[in-house]
Design a protein around this motif. Structure first.
Motif, PDB file in Angstrom:
ATOM      1  N   HIS A 157       0.832  -1.213   0.000  1.00 60.75           N
ATOM      2  CA  HIS A 157       0.000   0.000   0.000  1.00 60.75           C
ATOM      3  C   HIS A 157       0.862   1.258   0.000  1.00 60.75           C
ATOM      4  O   HIS A 157       0.380   2.339  -0.311  1.00 60.75           O
ATOM      5  CB  HIS A 157      -0.927   0.009   1.214  1.00 60.75           C
ATOM      6  N   ARG A 158       2.130   1.100   0.363  1.00 65.09           N
ATOM      7  CA  ARG A 158       3.058   2.235   0.413  1.00 65.09           C
ATOM      8  C   ARG A 158       4.124   2.127  -0.674  1.00 65.09           C
ATOM      9  O   ARG A 158       5.197   2.702  -0.567  1.00 65.09           O
ATOM     10  CB  ARG A 158       3.694   2.308   1.803  1.00 65.09           C
ATOM     11  N   GLU A 159       3.820   1.344  -1.701  1.00 71.48           N
ATOM     12  CA  GLU A 159       4.714   1.172  -2.849  1.00 71.48           C
ATOM     13  C   GLU A 159       6.062   0.545  -2.485  1.00 71.48           C
ATOM     14  O   GLU A 159       7.084   0.836  -3.097  1.00 71.48           O
ATOM     15  CB  GLU A 159       4.936   2.509  -3.571  1.00 71.48           C
ATOM     16  N   ILE A 160       6.082  -0.302  -1.475  1.00 73.59           N
ATOM     17  CA  ILE A 160       7.282  -1.055  -1.110  1.00 73.59           C
ATOM     18  C   ILE A 160       7.043  -2.486  -1.562  1.00 73.59           C
ATOM     19  O   ILE A 160       6.143  -3.162  -1.053  1.00 73.59           O
ATOM     20  CB  ILE A 160       7.548  -0.986   0.412  1.00 73.59           C
ATOM     21  N   TRP A 161       7.834  -2.930  -2.533  1.00 70.28           N
ATOM     22  CA  TRP A 161       7.584  -4.219  -3.159  1.00 70.28           C
ATOM     23  C   TRP A 161       8.602  -5.288  -2.807  1.00 70.28           C
ATOM     24  O   TRP A 161       8.399  -6.461  -3.105  1.00 70.28           O
ATOM     25  CB  TRP A 161       7.522  -4.049  -4.679  1.00 70.28           C
ATOM     26  N   LYS A 162       9.730  -4.906  -2.201  1.00 70.46           N
ATOM     27  CA  LYS A 162      10.772  -5.876  -1.876  1.00 70.46           C
ATOM     28  C   LYS A 162      11.123  -5.811  -0.397  1.00 70.46           C
ATOM     29  O   LYS A 162      11.102  -4.741   0.213  1.00 70.46           O
ATOM     30  CB  LYS A 162      12.037  -5.586  -2.679  1.00 70.46           C
TER      31      LYS A 162
ATOM     32  N   SER B  42      14.005  -6.093   0.852  1.00 68.62           N
ATOM     33  CA  SER B  42      15.211  -5.278   1.037  1.00 68.62           C
ATOM     34  C   SER B  42      14.876  -3.790   1.132  1.00 68.62           C
ATOM     35  O   SER B  42      15.537  -3.050   1.867  1.00 68.62           O
ATOM     36  CB  SER B  42      16.209  -5.528  -0.093  1.00 68.62           C
ATOM     37  N   GLU B  43      13.838  -3.341   0.416  1.00 66.69           N
ATOM     38  CA  GLU B  43      13.404  -1.935   0.519  1.00 66.69           C
ATOM     39  C   GLU B  43      12.897  -1.646   1.931  1.00 66.69           C
ATOM     40  O   GLU B  43      13.228  -0.619   2.523  1.00 66.69           O
ATOM     41  CB  GLU B  43      12.294  -1.642  -0.486  1.00 66.69           C
ATOM     42  N   LEU B  44      12.082  -2.558   2.454  1.00 69.26           N
ATOM     43  CA  LEU B  44      11.553  -2.376   3.807  1.00 69.26           C
ATOM     44  C   LEU B  44      12.677  -2.473   4.836  1.00 69.26           C
ATOM     45  O   LEU B  44      12.702  -1.710   5.803  1.00 69.26           O
ATOM     46  CB  LEU B  44      10.465  -3.414   4.106  1.00 69.26           C
ATOM     47  N   GLN B  45      13.621  -3.366   4.601  1.00 70.68           N
ATOM     48  CA  GLN B  45      14.757  -3.510   5.508  1.00 70.68           C
ATOM     49  C   GLN B  45      15.538  -2.191   5.606  1.00 70.68           C
ATOM     50  O   GLN B  45      15.910  -1.762   6.699  1.00 70.68           O
ATOM     51  CB  GLN B  45      15.668  -4.639   5.015  1.00 70.68           C
TER      52      GLN B  45
ATOM     53  N   TRP C 107       8.847 -11.072   6.076  1.00 70.88           N
ATOM     54  CA  TRP C 107       8.256 -10.735   4.785  1.00 70.88           C
ATOM     55  C   TRP C 107       7.427 -11.882   4.219  1.00 70.88           C
ATOM     56  O   TRP C 107       6.360 -11.666   3.662  1.00 70.88           O
ATOM     57  CB  TRP C 107       9.373 -10.353   3.816  1.00 70.88           C
ATOM     58  N   SER C 108       7.921 -13.114   4.384  1.00 70.67           N
ATOM     59  CA  SER C 108       7.298 -14.234   3.690  1.00 70.67           C
ATOM     60  C   SER C 108       6.350 -15.083   4.520  1.00 70.67           C
ATOM     61  O   SER C 108       5.590 -15.872   3.965  1.00 70.67           O
ATOM     62  CB  SER C 108       8.376 -15.136   3.088  1.00 70.67           C
TER      63      SER C 108
END
Length: 110
Positions: free
Chosen positions: A11-16, A18-21, A40-41
């Motif tokens: 919803h915040r355009e974070i798809w990976k 590693s981006e969230l990390q 994540w998984s």
């Protein structure tokens, strides 16, 4: 509980992961790649409240967006399980304490 981290991130355009990390590290929560992959998984078995708070701040969301209750997955104890629960101290009245024989040992001096 249903874990919705990927949906909240999407919803915040974070798809990976590693981006969230990286985003979490910017907010002071450094997570290993292995732990991040687990968050994540799949649904974590446990999570620190302080980590959950940082995730919410980083994503700008509420806890209810990350975790959704699933009351249908909660089971009630059957009649056969109820005595075991009472024996382990989970339910029922407090048992009466009864002194036992000291097995032949002498009593302490008075």
């Amino acid at each position: 509980m249903k874990w919705n981290l990927r949906l909240a991130a999407a919803h915040r355009e974070i798809w990976k992961a590693s981006e969230l990390q990286r985003l979490l590290a910017e907010h002071g929560l450094v997570i290993s790649a292995g732990k991040m992959s687990g968050l994540w998984s799949s649904t974590p078995a446990s999570i620190k409240l302080s980590d959950l708070e940082v995730i919410c701040v980083a994503l700008g969301c509420e806890v209810t967006e990350l975790m959704t209750p699933e009351p249908e997955n909660v089971t009630r104890a059957t009649q056969d399980e109820a005595p075991a629960a009472r024996a382990s101290g989970q339910a029922g009245p407090t048992p009466t304490v009864v002194p036992r024989s000291r097995g032949g040992r002498s009593l302490p001096p008075r």
